[in-house]
Write an enzyme that holds these catalytic residues in place. Structure first.
Site, short mmCIF file in Angstrom:
data_model
loop_
_atom_site.label_atom_id
_atom_site.label_comp_id
_atom_site.label_asym_id
_atom_site.label_seq_id
_atom_site.Cartn_x
_atom_site.Cartn_y
_atom_site.Cartn_z
N ARG A 72 77.09 51.85 38.01
CA ARG A 72 78.25 51.32 38.70
C ARG A 72 78.21 51.54 40.22
O ARG A 72 78.35 50.61 41.00
CB ARG A 72 79.55 51.96 38.17
CG ARG A 72 80.11 51.36 36.93
CD ARG A 72 80.75 52.43 36.10
NE ARG A 72 79.70 53.33 35.65
CZ ARG A 72 79.01 53.12 34.53
NH1 ARG A 72 79.31 52.15 33.75
NH2 ARG A 72 78.00 53.92 34.20
N THR A 73 78.02 52.81 40.63
CA THR A 73 78.16 53.14 42.05
C THR A 73 77.10 52.41 42.88
O THR A 73 77.40 51.83 43.92
CB THR A 73 78.02 54.67 42.23
OG1 THR A 73 78.86 55.31 41.29
CG2 THR A 73 78.39 55.09 43.63
N LYS A 76 55.80 63.08 46.28
CA LYS A 76 54.60 63.69 46.88
C LYS A 76 54.95 64.92 47.69
O LYS A 76 54.12 65.46 48.40
CB LYS A 76 53.89 62.66 47.78
CG LYS A 76 53.47 61.40 47.08
CD LYS A 76 52.93 60.39 48.11
CE LYS A 76 52.79 59.01 47.49
NZ LYS A 76 52.61 57.97 48.52
N ARG A 135 73.41 59.44 46.83
CA ARG A 135 73.74 60.24 45.64
C ARG A 135 72.64 61.29 45.49
O ARG A 135 71.46 60.97 45.58
CB ARG A 135 73.81 59.38 44.38
CG ARG A 135 73.94 60.22 43.13
CD ARG A 135 74.32 59.40 41.92
NE ARG A 135 75.70 58.98 41.98
CZ ARG A 135 76.35 58.41 40.97
NH1 ARG A 135 75.74 58.21 39.82
NH2 ARG A 135 77.61 58.06 41.08
N HIS A 171 82.89 62.98 44.53
CA HIS A 171 82.50 61.57 44.38
C HIS A 171 83.65 60.77 45.00
O HIS A 171 84.49 60.19 44.30
CB HIS A 171 82.32 61.26 42.90
CG HIS A 171 81.69 59.93 42.59
ND1 HIS A 171 81.48 58.95 43.54
CD2 HIS A 171 81.21 59.42 41.42
CE1 HIS A 171 80.90 57.90 42.97
NE2 HIS A 171 80.73 58.17 41.69
#
Ligand code: CP
Length: 308
Positions: A59-60, A87, A109, A137
């Site tokens: 969703r986000t 890496k 995020r 959030h």
């Protein structure tokens, strides 16, 4: 453009009620835009935004990307699992390399609490926290409060129960900050093992009994059990959790009043919500998703004009 009081959206804790009201007012306009046949405006035509996701999202991530495209921004997407992070590149090196390509705004995020706050101290671009570990959030809380305002015509004075895994939920914390700033009464409900020890300091009511919480509230915002963040067992089994805290349509229909059912997604059907509850007339879950695009358009539009 008259923007927000700060150049980043790191959490709800540090923004003002006026900021939230401004975001809602701006989102009202963008909601009208995204329901037109031509859903695009040129507002961020000269702005380049990178979505950098170090954790899974449906969703986000899609909501931010659609919001950016509706605003005519240039968009690049970064996924940690297919990047040079694998890496050994550091977060700061990764972001500085992205910014060297003339990026203006970062949507991030990250699994680590405080990762966007750390970035904000070291880079010049606007940063939006799209979820940092178990912390905040903010855009989810904004779209949740906006959806309550839309459905019940106000947030002030409404009784909102946040139900489920409060301990591991960034949605819970951001919702508590947002709802209290907007004048709602907040109650948290869940097994004692899934309520944080500091809950008393947040100015919310606490209830362990699901039926009592549902009888009290106007809105139930139901959260997922975040098994991926649980290193130990907090309850005997998902079956037992569902027996005591699972919400069914039968329970909702048995209440003496109508309540609004919300969930930030993803839903674990059959655990915290039965399918017949999630898909019932009580639910505004897909309205939340629709409102997420308008809210994120508003946040990015306003941050692009924020005082820095
Ligand atoms: N509500 C929410 O944050 O969903 P995603 O994890 O799919 O982005």
């Amino acid at each position: 453009m008259s923007g927000l009081s700060q150049p980043h959206l790191l959490g709800i804790k540090n923004i003002t009620r006026d900021d939230i009201e401004l975001i809602f007012k701006t989102a009202d306009n963008f909601k009208e835009v995204i329901n037109r046949p031509i859903k695009k405006v040129p507002s961020l035509r000269d702005v380049t935004i990178a979505n950098i996701f170090f954790e899974n999202s449906t969703r986000t991530r899609l909501s931010f990307e659609l919001a950016q495209k509706r605003l005519s921004a240039d968009v690049v997407n970064f996924s940690a699992s297919t990047s040079s992070v694998k890496k050994g590149e550091t977060l700061l090196d990764t972001v500085n390399n992205i910014l060297a390509m003339k990026v203006d705004m970062i949507v991030m995020r990250h699994a680590s609490v405080g990762a966007p706050h750390f970035l904000a101290k070291h880079i010049k671009a606007n940063i939006i926290n799209a979820g940092d570990g178990t912390h905040e959030h903010p855009t989810q809380a904004l779209l949740d409060a906006y959806s309550i305002r839309e459905k019940l015509k106000a947030v002030k004075g409404k009784k909102v129960a946040i139900i489920g895994d409060i301990l591991h939920s960034r949605v819970a914390l951001s919702n508590i900050f947002a709802l209290k700033k907007l004048g709602a009464e907040v109650l948290v409900c869940g097994p004692p093992t899934l309520l944080p020890k500091y809950i008393d300091q947040l100015g919310v009511n606490v209830e362990w009994n699901l039926l009592k919480a549902l009888e009290w509230c106007d809105v139930a915002n139901v959260l997922r059990i975040q098994l991926e963040r649980q290193q130990i067992k907090y309850f005997p089994s998902l079956r037992e959790y569902s027996l005591y805290y699972g919400i069914t349509k039968k329970i909702l229909d048995s209440l003496k009043k109508e309540i609004v059912l919300m969930h930030p997604g993803p839903i674990n059907r059959g655990v915290e919500l039965s399918s017949d509850a999630a898909d019932s007339h009580h639910s505004i879950i897909l309205d939340q998703v629709e409102n997420g695009v308008a809210i994120r358009m508003a946040v990015m539009y306003l941050l692009a004009g924020a005082v820095s």
